[in-house]
Design an enzyme around this catalytic site. Structure first.
Site, mmCIF file in Angstrom:
data_model
loop_
_atom_site.group_PDB
_atom_site.id
_atom_site.type_symbol
_atom_site.label_atom_id
_atom_site.label_comp_id
_atom_site.label_asym_id
_atom_site.label_seq_id
_atom_site.Cartn_x
_atom_site.Cartn_y
_atom_site.Cartn_z
ATOM 1 N N HIS A 1 -3.464 11.308 -1.767
ATOM 2 C CA HIS A 1 -2.932 10.105 -2.405
ATOM 3 C C HIS A 1 -4.025 9.086 -2.703
ATOM 4 C CE1 HIS A 1 -3.124 9.198 1.857
ATOM 5 N NE2 HIS A 1 -3.108 7.922 1.566
ATOM 6 N N ASP A 2 -5.225 9.295 -2.171
ATOM 7 C CA ASP A 2 -6.359 8.418 -2.437
ATOM 8 C C ASP A 2 -7.263 9.053 -3.488
ATOM 9 O OD1 ASP A 2 -5.663 6.333 -0.712
ATOM 10 O OD2 ASP A 2 -6.623 7.294 1.006
ATOM 11 N N GLU B 1 -7.513 10.844 10.870
ATOM 12 C CA GLU B 1 -7.903 10.744 9.462
ATOM 13 C C GLU B 1 -9.156 9.891 9.356
ATOM 14 O OE1 GLU B 1 -8.231 8.667 5.645
ATOM 15 O OE2 GLU B 1 -7.440 7.709 7.447
ATOM 16 N N ASP C 1 0.817 -1.210 0.000
ATOM 17 C CA ASP C 1 0.000 0.000 0.000
ATOM 18 C C ASP C 1 0.854 1.264 0.000
ATOM 19 O OD1 ASP C 1 -2.318 1.478 -0.091
ATOM 20 O OD2 ASP C 1 -2.800 1.253 2.036
ATOM 21 N N ARG D 1 -0.455 12.263 11.838
ATOM 22 C CA ARG D 1 -1.731 11.901 11.213
ATOM 23 C C ARG D 1 -2.062 10.466 11.594
ATOM 24 N NH1 ARG D 1 -2.997 9.205 6.380
ATOM 25 N NH2 ARG D 1 -4.736 10.056 5.141
ATOM 26 N N ASP E 1 -3.712 7.508 10.742
ATOM 27 C CA ASP E 1 -4.331 6.898 9.577
ATOM 28 C C ASP E 1 -5.339 5.833 9.999
ATOM 29 O OD1 ASP E 1 -4.290 6.347 6.583
ATOM 30 O OD2 ASP E 1 -3.788 4.372 7.388
#
Length: 483
Positions: free
Chosen positions: A291-292, A234, A49, A191, A193
């Site tokens: 990035h998504d 996030e 990922d 962050r 995630d």
């Protein structure tokens, strides 16, 4: 350094040049004063990922550089690092130790055991259906131990990303160790995630489970505060969850702005955007791209279902090389609520529309985050998409140093750099200041930002139908390139 109210670049370590040294050099050469902070997407050794399946957080992946390179960036920019609160790689030393020693492993309580989680004769199909899933099956993975026994662990995301059990002392010690370490390595904001997936509880959907989620968040904030570091949870979901988090005085993301801005530019109408900007908090990071993919679920009840459908349809109709299949299982899409495209291509590679979108972001409440592909007004990378069959790679182009040197000469990129230099230096965008939003008819929006004492005023008048704008600071017109 601490967080500054200046535009934050989001980038991988190897996307603006081949490594962290190239990144720093390119920032200094081309982005100086337009960028004040950098969110360096996961730069740790990882097995999947693109960094989000970390093996550990103790070192920088050698192919990117080392901690000295991170420190060098931190001397010039405030930095955001990722911590994957929900999972870690199945090739980590922790997982390997558990697999080898099973019940004798000191890390056995680090992982969330699927089989032990459920009472006898469960889970039922109803239990599995209730879970807020990223897959079309139960979120579990089989583990075969060295002693021959077989069990299942929670596995919310990709095959490499095994879920942690945040209820245990072992996991909380693991979290504290890494929060402390990242803080000492120059991080200003961490962050978290996939934060909303961290709590699993019987008879819930296992997503943002209250009140347990608040207990976990407060514990992590306590760890971070001791190190003078902020945290940013996030979460992609209904905006009311973001507002709940904001009410607890955390930074949040504005993930609704991307779809709202597309809708406004596709329709020419300002009403939804006006209502949103008026209610949004100042203590947030705004995005148009990450990035998504572009999140759809984030605008539920901000836009009507018909407006969401219109925006999605228009995206596929007018977007440049945007195809529905790029957001499906055929291209390994993990999130059915996201659309894979660059933001520039979502607007048909149209310079005027794209600049206005970034102008809206610059004037919105909060601190702008601009993804590296977006800063260079990047088109959909169909070559990388087809080579990898990974939908999100359409928006993950690798820029060489030579390519960056060419791209920054484009008028649209020059205009973006001028815009964010203006945004960074103007005192009108004070986070303790105010915002007012007016409309002239249904197509023109006027956004006014003032600092706390009202001594600095910036105003943007934007015509979404005719694609024109005027920006002033203390009544003096600010000139950007004529896009």
């Amino acid at each position: 350094m601490g967080i500054q109210n200046k535009t934050m670049l989001i980038t991988y370590s190897d996307s603006l040049g081949k490594d962290l040294k190239d990144l720093k050099e390119n920032l200094e050469k081309y982005f100086k004063d337009a960028v004040g902070g950098v969110h360096i997407l996961p730069f740790f050794p990882s097995t999947g990922d693109r960094g989000f399946a970390p093996i550990d957080y103790d070192e920088v992946d050698p192919k990117f550089g080392d901690w000295k390179d991170i420190k060098a960036l931190g001397e010039r920019y405030y930095l955001m690092f990722d911590f994957m609160i929900n999972h870690i790689s199945r090739k980590s030393k922790y997982y390997k130790d558990y697999q080898e020693k099973h019940e004798d492993s000191e890390y056995k309580d680090l992982f969330l055991n699927w089989d032990k989680f459920w009472p006898e004769n469960r889970p039922s199909q109803a239990d599995i259906d209730l879970i807020y899933k990223r897959k079309d099956r139960a979120p579990k993975q089989e583990i075969k131990f060295k002693d021959g026994l077989v069990e299942n662990l929670w596995n919310t995301f990709g095959e490499e990303q095994i879920d942690l059990d945040v209820r245990t002392e072992v996991t909380m010690d693991f979290i504290k160790k890494n929060i402390d370490n990242l803080s000492k390595k120059g991080c200003d904001i961490i962050r978290l995630d996939a934060f909303a997936y961290a709590i699993k509880k019987l008879d819930t959907n296992d997503f943002f489970v209250e009140p347990e989620i608040w207990d976990l968040l407060d514990k992590i904030r306590e760890m971070a505060v001791k190190n003078n570091v902020e945290i940013l949870p996030e979460i992609h979901e209904h905006y009311k969850i973001q507002f709940k988090i904001a009410s607890h005085d955390y930074f949040i993301y504005d993930f609704a702005l991307p779809m709202l801005t597309l809708y406004s530019l596709y329709s020419g109408k300002v009403d939804r955007l006006k209502n949103w900007l008026e209610k949004s908090p100042m203590k947030q990071f705004t995005t148009l791209d990450t990035h998504d993919g572009i999140g759809v679920v984030d605008v539920k009840d901000i836009m009507t279902d018909d407006e969401i459908a219109f925006t999605t349809d228009q995206l596929y109709k007018v977007g440049a090389n945007v195809n529905r299949k790029y957001s499906t299982a055929e291209y390994n899409n993990l999130d059915i609520y996201q659309i894979n495209t660059t933001y520039y291509s979502a607007l048909g590679d149209d310079d005027k529309k794209y600049f206005i979108a970034r102008l809206i972001q610059a004037f919105a409440p909060g601190i702008p985050q601009v993804y590296y592909v977006g800063f260079l007004a990047g088109k959909n990378d169909l070559k990388l998409l087809e080579e990898t069959k990974e939908g999100r790679n359409i928006n993950r182009h690798y820029y060489s140093n030579e390519e960056i040197a060419r791209e920054v000469e484009r008028p649209i990129v020059k205009a973006l750099l001028m815009l964010f230099k203006f945004r960074n230096r103007s005192e009108a965008f004070d986070l303790e200041g105010s915002i007012s939003v007016e409309n002239e008819g249904e197509n023109i929006i006027i956004i006014t930002r003032k600092n706390k004492d009202g001594s600095a005023v910036a105003k943007a008048r934007i015509d979404l139908k005719n694609l024109t704008y005027k920006v002033t600071e203390n009544d003096k017109e600010i000139e950007f390139l004529n896009i």
